[in-house]
Design a protein around this motif. Structure first.
Motif, PDB file in Angstrom:
ATOM      1  N   ALA A  48       0.805  -1.225   0.000  1.00 56.85           N
ATOM      2  CA  ALA A  48       0.000   0.000   0.000  1.00 56.85           C
ATOM      3  C   ALA A  48       0.834   1.269   0.000  1.00 56.85           C
ATOM      4  CB  ALA A  48      -0.952   0.000   1.198  1.00 56.85           C
ATOM      5  N   ALA A  49       2.010   1.249   0.633  1.00 53.19           N
ATOM      6  CA  ALA A  49       2.821   2.461   0.728  1.00 53.19           C
ATOM      7  C   ALA A  49       3.853   2.570  -0.391  1.00 53.19           C
ATOM      8  CB  ALA A  49       3.529   2.510   2.087  1.00 53.19           C
ATOM      9  N   CYS A  50       3.743   1.743  -1.412  1.00 49.59           N
ATOM     10  CA  CYS A  50       4.723   1.696  -2.499  1.00 49.59           C
ATOM     11  C   CYS A  50       4.399   2.764  -3.555  1.00 49.59           C
ATOM     12  CB  CYS A  50       4.704   0.303  -3.123  1.00 49.59           C
ATOM     13  SG  CYS A  50       5.564   0.154  -4.695  1.00 49.59           S
ATOM     14  N   HIS A  51       5.308   3.737  -3.712  1.00 47.24           N
ATOM     15  CA  HIS A  51       5.073   4.856  -4.627  1.00 47.24           C
ATOM     16  C   HIS A  51       4.902   4.376  -6.069  1.00 47.24           C
ATOM     17  CE1 HIS A  51       5.527   8.766  -6.574  1.00 47.24           C
ATOM     18  NE2 HIS A  51       6.512   8.261  -7.300  1.00 47.24           N
ATOM     19  N   TRP A  52       5.837   3.554  -6.564  1.00 52.11           N
ATOM     20  CA  TRP A  52       5.784   3.144  -7.973  1.00 52.11           C
ATOM     21  C   TRP A  52       4.666   2.138  -8.237  1.00 52.11           C
ATOM     22  CZ3 TRP A  52       7.657   5.919 -11.667  1.00 52.11           C
ATOM     23  CH2 TRP A  52       8.682   6.815 -11.390  1.00 52.11           C
ATOM     24  N   CYS A  53       4.192   1.480  -7.184  1.00 49.00           N
ATOM     25  CA  CYS A  53       2.992   0.647  -7.356  1.00 49.00           C
ATOM     26  C   CYS A  53       1.798   1.519  -7.721  1.00 49.00           C
ATOM     27  CB  CYS A  53       2.700  -0.127  -6.076  1.00 49.00           C
ATOM     28  SG  CYS A  53       4.000  -1.259  -5.554  1.00 49.00           S
ATOM     29  N   HIS A  54       1.692   2.668  -7.042  1.00 53.97           N
ATOM     30  CA  HIS A  54       0.595   3.589  -7.347  1.00 53.97           C
ATOM     31  C   HIS A  54       0.727   4.125  -8.774  1.00 53.97           C
ATOM     32  CE1 HIS A  54      -0.273   3.207  -3.219  1.00 53.97           C
ATOM     33  NE2 HIS A  54       0.503   4.171  -2.748  1.00 53.97           N
ATOM     34  N   VAL A  55       1.962   4.427  -9.170  1.00 51.89           N
ATOM     35  CA  VAL A  55       2.183   4.978 -10.514  1.00 51.89           C
ATOM     36  C   VAL A  55       1.756   3.980 -11.576  1.00 51.89           C
ATOM     37  CG1 VAL A  55       3.940   5.768 -12.136  1.00 51.89           C
ATOM     38  CG2 VAL A  55       4.037   6.524  -9.748  1.00 51.89           C
ATOM     39  N   MET A  56       2.211   2.719 -11.441  1.00 55.49           N
ATOM     40  CA  MET A  56       1.873   1.717 -12.454  1.00 55.49           C
ATOM     41  C   MET A  56       0.375   1.427 -12.469  1.00 55.49           C
ATOM     42  SD  MET A  56       3.716  -1.905 -13.259  1.00 55.49           S
ATOM     43  CE  MET A  56       3.200  -2.904 -14.667  1.00 55.49           C
ATOM     44  N   ALA A  57      -0.241   1.455 -11.288  1.00 53.51           N
ATOM     45  CA  ALA A  57      -1.685   1.236 -11.236  1.00 53.51           C
ATOM     46  C   ALA A  57      -2.420   2.320 -12.009  1.00 53.51           C
ATOM     47  CB  ALA A  57      -2.153   1.209  -9.782  1.00 53.51           C
ATOM     48  N   HIS A  58      -2.023   3.578 -11.795  1.00 60.15           N
ATOM     49  CA  HIS A  58      -2.693   4.689 -12.470  1.00 60.15           C
ATOM     50  C   HIS A  58      -2.463   4.631 -13.982  1.00 60.15           C
ATOM     51  CE1 HIS A  58      -4.315   8.655 -13.210  1.00 60.15           C
ATOM     52  NE2 HIS A  58      -3.174   9.037 -13.758  1.00 60.15           N
ATOM     53  N   GLU A  59      -1.236   4.312 -14.387  1.00 55.33           N
ATOM     54  CA  GLU A  59      -0.896   4.346 -15.813  1.00 55.33           C
ATOM     55  C   GLU A  59      -1.456   3.159 -16.583  1.00 55.33           C
ATOM     56  OE1 GLU A  59       3.466   6.613 -15.524  1.00 55.33           O
ATOM     57  OE2 GLU A  59       3.347   4.427 -15.572  1.00 55.33           O
ATOM     58  N   SER A  60      -1.478   1.982 -15.945  1.00 56.44           N
ATOM     59  CA  SER A  60      -1.808   0.766 -16.692  1.00 56.44           C
ATOM     60  C   SER A  60      -3.062   0.054 -16.202  1.00 56.44           C
ATOM     61  CB  SER A  60      -0.619  -0.206 -16.637  1.00 56.44           C
ATOM     62  OG  SER A  60       0.510   0.343 -17.303  1.00 56.44           O
ATOM     63  N   THR A  65      -8.186  -0.014 -21.957  1.00 56.30           N
ATOM     64  CA  THR A  65      -7.651  -0.799 -23.073  1.00 56.30           C
ATOM     65  C   THR A  65      -6.642  -1.823 -22.579  1.00 56.30           C
ATOM     66  OG1 THR A  65      -7.962   1.086 -24.551  1.00 56.30           O
ATOM     67  CG2 THR A  65      -6.473  -0.665 -25.288  1.00 56.30           C
ATOM     68  N   THR A  66      -5.739  -1.381 -21.712  1.00 56.09           N
ATOM     69  CA  THR A  66      -4.759  -2.312 -21.147  1.00 56.09           C
ATOM     70  C   THR A  66      -5.465  -3.396 -20.349  1.00 56.09           C
ATOM     71  OG1 THR A  66      -3.150  -0.512 -20.983  1.00 56.09           O
ATOM     72  CG2 THR A  66      -2.715  -2.483 -19.672  1.00 56.09           C
ATOM     73  N   ALA A  67      -6.441  -2.992 -19.539  1.00 60.46           N
ATOM     74  CA  ALA A  67      -7.157  -3.956 -18.712  1.00 60.46           C
ATOM     75  C   ALA A  67      -7.886  -4.990 -19.563  1.00 60.46           C
ATOM     76  CB  ALA A  67      -8.145  -3.223 -17.799  1.00 60.46           C
ATOM     77  N   GLN A  68      -8.470  -4.555 -20.676  1.00 60.78           N
ATOM     78  CA  GLN A  68      -9.195  -5.489 -21.524  1.00 60.78           C
ATOM     79  C   GLN A  68      -8.264  -6.554 -22.090  1.00 60.78           C
ATOM     80  OE1 GLN A  68     -12.692  -5.427 -22.009  1.00 60.78           O
ATOM     81  NE2 GLN A  68     -12.102  -7.496 -22.621  1.00 60.78           N
ATOM     82  N   PHE A  69      -7.061  -6.137 -22.507  1.00 66.72           N
ATOM     83  CA  PHE A  69      -6.106  -7.117 -23.032  1.00 66.72           C
ATOM     84  C   PHE A  69      -5.690  -8.089 -21.927  1.00 66.72           C
ATOM     85  CE2 PHE A  69      -2.128  -8.878 -24.476  1.00 66.72           C
ATOM     86  CZ  PHE A  69      -2.339  -9.059 -25.839  1.00 66.72           C
ATOM     87  N   MET A  70      -5.452  -7.569 -20.739  1.00 64.79           N
ATOM     88  CA  MET A  70      -5.093  -8.441 -19.624  1.00 64.79           C
ATOM     89  C   MET A  70      -6.203  -9.441 -19.343  1.00 64.79           C
ATOM     90  SD  MET A  70      -3.426  -5.543 -17.074  1.00 64.79           S
ATOM     91  CE  MET A  70      -3.189  -6.647 -15.685  1.00 64.79           C
ATOM     92  N   ASN A  71      -7.446  -8.976 -19.345  1.00 60.42           N
ATOM     93  CA  ASN A  71      -8.570  -9.856 -19.047  1.00 60.42           C
ATOM     94  C   ASN A  71      -8.777 -10.915 -20.121  1.00 60.42           C
ATOM     95  OD1 ASN A  71      -9.023  -8.298 -16.777  1.00 60.42           O
ATOM     96  ND2 ASN A  71     -10.621  -7.048 -17.737  1.00 60.42           N
ATOM     97  N   ASP A  72      -8.457 -10.591 -21.370  1.00 56.55           N
ATOM     98  CA  ASP A  72      -8.680 -11.524 -22.474  1.00 56.55           C
ATOM     99  C   ASP A  72      -7.599 -12.596 -22.572  1.00 56.55           C
ATOM    100  OD1 ASP A  72     -10.951 -10.150 -23.159  1.00 56.55           O
ATOM    101  OD2 ASP A  72     -10.012  -9.015 -24.798  1.00 56.55           O
ATOM    102  N   HIS A  73      -6.400 -12.312 -22.051  1.00 57.74           N
ATOM    103  CA  HIS A  73      -5.275 -13.219 -22.301  1.00 57.74           C
ATOM    104  C   HIS A  73      -4.629 -13.801 -21.051  1.00 57.74           C
ATOM    105  CE1 HIS A  73      -5.578 -10.861 -26.051  1.00 57.74           C
ATOM    106  NE2 HIS A  73      -5.136 -11.967 -26.634  1.00 57.74           N
ATOM    107  N   ALA A 142       1.655 -12.970 -24.523  1.00 60.26           N
ATOM    108  CA  ALA A 142       0.480 -13.708 -24.999  1.00 60.26           C
ATOM    109  C   ALA A 142       0.814 -14.485 -26.267  1.00 60.26           C
ATOM    110  CB  ALA A 142      -0.672 -12.745 -25.246  1.00 60.26           C
ATOM    111  N   ASP A 143       1.587 -13.853 -27.164  1.00 59.47           N
ATOM    112  CA  ASP A 143       1.994 -14.533 -28.398  1.00 59.47           C
ATOM    113  C   ASP A 143       2.886 -15.727 -28.087  1.00 59.47           C
ATOM    114  OD1 ASP A 143       2.374 -14.545 -31.448  1.00 59.47           O
ATOM    115  OD2 ASP A 143       4.449 -14.410 -30.699  1.00 59.47           O
ATOM    116  N   ALA A 144       3.835 -15.554 -27.158  1.00 56.84           N
ATOM    117  CA  ALA A 144       4.736 -16.648 -26.809  1.00 56.84           C
ATOM    118  C   ALA A 144       3.965 -17.820 -26.214  1.00 56.84           C
ATOM    119  CB  ALA A 144       5.793 -16.151 -25.825  1.00 56.84           C
ATOM    120  N   TRP A 145       2.967 -17.518 -25.388  1.00 54.69           N
ATOM    121  CA  TRP A 145       2.192 -18.599 -24.783  1.00 54.69           C
ATOM    122  C   TRP A 145       1.413 -19.377 -25.828  1.00 54.69           C
ATOM    123  CZ3 TRP A 145       2.202 -21.226 -20.480  1.00 54.69           C
ATOM    124  CH2 TRP A 145       1.100 -22.006 -20.139  1.00 54.69           C
TER     125      TRP A 145
END
Length: 671
Positions: A48-60, A65-73, A142-145
């Motif tokens: 919870a106190a991780c700065h870059w965790c918050h950054v990556m969460a906000h960005e990705s 669009t990113t979430a949809q690809f993650m959910n599909d693959h 996803a392609d490699a898998w």
């Protein structure tokens, strides 16, 4: 619409409950889904106190669009490393093996059966400084898998084989000669100018400092105490320490502890409270009045910080305060709550006091931190204490109007146990019953919420409700030691009964089959591809070193030889680490110092608590590598207290070693 993390107890997972990513918690259900769908698992680990965790969460993770690809693959799994340190340990080792480094957020992609075949940390949303975008990585994986499954499974098998190779850190016992040699290594690595070890960033070496203090107490080697003095002074005078309200930040980003990473962790402050308390005790013996006052002040303020900032309504202690908070314009910055510029000081204090405070606290025009702001440092004691007290009160009042950092309010068993041990001792030594009372309340929460039948300890709770995850070895061991510490200040045998139950589980379920060392997870844990085993200390004690301390304490009050033998096995299993890399085995070295010296086993008996208080304090003031005290009326249920009598109705101390006792003492000065 919230995803399934909305039912989690972890504040970190709850931060992701509104992500468009279809997150799962780690567990058999997610693994089974991945196998049924024949999809890889995308494992994202943070806290919870991780700065870059918050950054990556906000960005990705908040990007549809990113979430949809993650959910599909992928089957997407989010883990709070503080709630599941076992999962974090396995895949952090894989990340370090595959990339040569580690950190959080940690991103690992696994086969449905758990074998990792890709690992990394933070990934940006767009290509940056040679790093590919997170979406590019997802597409390639996803392609490699789908199209290169044989290559993927071979990588996973190779990494899994590496994870199963347990590094043997064992050796012979850490005897007096080996402990002297470890101090020589530490001496060569110590930064005599700025304190601490290595260059930057610098983390508080709490466990190493405790080992140094114990070595000095046993040998009177001045160099060991000098390292403590230099490092403790530098940390508490720099920007890593909150000069207004006490408490230490996570680490210093520079050599001189000037600028911290601003998150404040329970485990750091609990350990540092004990270090400064024991440094103060050492300086009482040396007669250095100035250092006594400084060490006592920092210890007291750190304990006050725990009670004021981290205490929960249920009686426990929250895990952390975030590094980030909003400035007056609503922009979120790291350190915004703590940093100052000269104009702010002048407006609040006036020209004269503002200029004096800026010079005293190292607040400059260009700033020592970011955006023209400075951290507050107190490199010298104020020449006018009353003026400083007034300035401090004004600045604290102004800071209280700022937006406070978020608090991760989950209660972690091991870290709360560290706080219990430190506060119980601080309450007696500093003659502040509030600290002891807080220790007993937190231990009661651990007993009533985290402890289960058979001595099983649950890792975390929130709002007085336990989570579902079992504790690891560090939880069981540190909680057992905390129960012994509370036995010491209450004399209530129920705490020994609880400690015994937990330690029996450690012996039955965490000890290796050959009995020579310990695993970090119990033998009935089922959802990991390997069973982690690491004796090295990190930000807090390893499970193995924590077990050594718990068994030392339990052996002192019970005279059970199995506990002494278990402590010796735990120390022996990390002996090579202690000899060759003592910076990463400080807590093992501290336990070894206790074993070599005794420890001192002291029973304090008397007609009532008031009569025992002074003798109890005198016992804990002994400059011994380790003192285990139980103070009560005689109690046959506690072997250390059994058959003890108060001589002439006065508070009486029985000082023992290896359960052989000297004549009883009724005069504090004779302790």
């Amino acid at each position: 619409m919230p995803n399934r993390l909305s039912a989690a107890t972890s504040p970190y997972l709850l931060q992701h409950a509104d992500n468009p990513v279809d997150w799962w918690e780690w567990g058999d259900e997610a693994l089974a889904l991945a196998q049924s769908l024949d999809r890889p698992i995308l494992l994202s680990v943070g806290y919870a106190a991780c700065h870059w965790c918050h950054v990556m969460a906000h960005e990705s993770f908040e990007d549809p669009t990113t979430a949809q690809f993650m959910n599909d693959h992928f089957v997407n799994v989010k883990v709070d490393r503080e709630e599941r340190p076992d999962v974090d340990a396995v895949y952090m080792r894989a990340t370090q093996a595959m990339t040569g480094q580690g950190g959080w957020p940690m991103t690992v992609v696994l086969a449905p059966t758990g074998e990792p075949f890709f690992a990394g940390t933070y990934f940006p949303p767009e290509p940056r400084q040679g790093q590919p975008a997170f979406t590019q990585i997802l597409q390639a994986l996803a392609d490699a898998w789908q199209n290169r499954r044989d290559e993927v499974t071979k990588v996973g098998a190779d990494v899994l084989e590496h994870l199963r190779d347990v590094v043997d850190a064992g050796g012979s016992a850490l005897d007096a000669e080996a402990l002297d040699a470890a101090q020589t290594v530490l001496s060569g690595q110590h930064d005599d100018e700025a304190g601490g070890y290595a260059g930057s960033p610098k983390f508080p070496p709490s466990m190493v400092l405790e080992a140094c203090l114990r070595h000095w107490a046993r040998t009177d080697m001045e160099r060991s105490l000098e390292m403590v003095r230099t490092t403790c002074d530098a940390m508490a005078r720099g920007g890593m320490y909150d000069q207004l309200s006490g408490g230490f930040a996570r680490y210093g980003v520079d050599r001189y502890w000037q600028v911290p990473h601003f998150e404040k962790m329970l485990y750091d402050n609990a350990q540092l409270l004990r270090v400064y308390l024991h440094w103060w005790r050492a300086e009482l013996a040396t007669g250095d009045v100035a250092r006594q006052a400084f060490a006592r002040r920092v210890a007291t303020e750190t304990a006050e910080f725990l009670l004021a900032e981290l205490a929960t309504p249920e009686g426990g202690f929250a895990s952390a305060l975030d590094a980030d908070s909003a400035d007056p314009r609503g922009e979120v910055h790291e350190g915004a709550f703590y940093a100052w510029n000269p104009n702010q000081l002048m407006r609040l204090l006036g020209v004269s006091d503002g200029a004096w405070a800026a010079q005293l606290l190292g607040v400059t025009g260009p700033g020592t931190f970011e955006r023209g702001f400075s951290t507050l440092q107190l490199r010298e004691d104020p020449d006018d204490p009353e003026r400083w007290a007034s300035v401090r009160t004004t600045l604290l009042a102004a800071r209280s109007e700022r937006t406070r950092p978020a608090r991760d309010d989950k209660v972690v068993a091991a870290w709360n146990a560290l706080a219990v041990i430190a506060l119980a001792e601080a309450g007696v030594l500093l003659e502040k019953p509030r600290f002891t009372d807080a220790a007993v309340r937190a231990a009661t929460l651990l007993a009533e919420v985290h402890l289960r039948d058979g001595g099983r300890v649950l890792r975390a709770s929130r709002d007085g409700v336990a989570g579902v995850h079992d504790g690891v070895l560090e939880d069981h061991a540190t909680v057992a030691e905390a129960f012994v510490a509370v036995l010491g200040v209450t004399g209530d045998a129920v705490w020994l009964e609880r400690a015994r139950a937990v330690l029996e589980r450690v012996l039955d379920h965490f000890a290796a089959p050959d009995g020579d060392d310990f695993f970090d997870t119990a033998d009935d844990a089922s959802d990991l591809v390997v069973r982690p085993q690491d004796a090295s200390d990190n930000a807090y004690p390893s499970g193995t070193s924590a077990a050594a301390h718990a068994f030392v304490a339990a052996a002192a009050v019970t005279a059970d030889p199995r506990y002494r033998e278990a402590a010796e096995r735990a120390v022996r299993s990390a002996a090579q680490l202690g000899e060759k890399l003592p910076r990463f085995a400080g807590w093992t070295l501290a336990a070894a110092e206790a074993l070599v010296a005794g420890p001192d086993e002291i029973a304090v008996v008397g007609p009532d608590a008031d009569s025992r208080a002074g003798m109890h304090r005198a016992a804990l003031l002994r400059t011994s590598p380790a003192v285990v005290v139980a103070a009560a009326s005689a109690d046959p249920a506690v072997p250390l207290l059994a058959d003890r009598v108060a001589v002439d109705g006065r508070a009486t101390a029985y000082v023992c070693r290896d359960h052989v006792c000297a004549l009883p003492v009724t005069d504090h000065a004779l302790l």
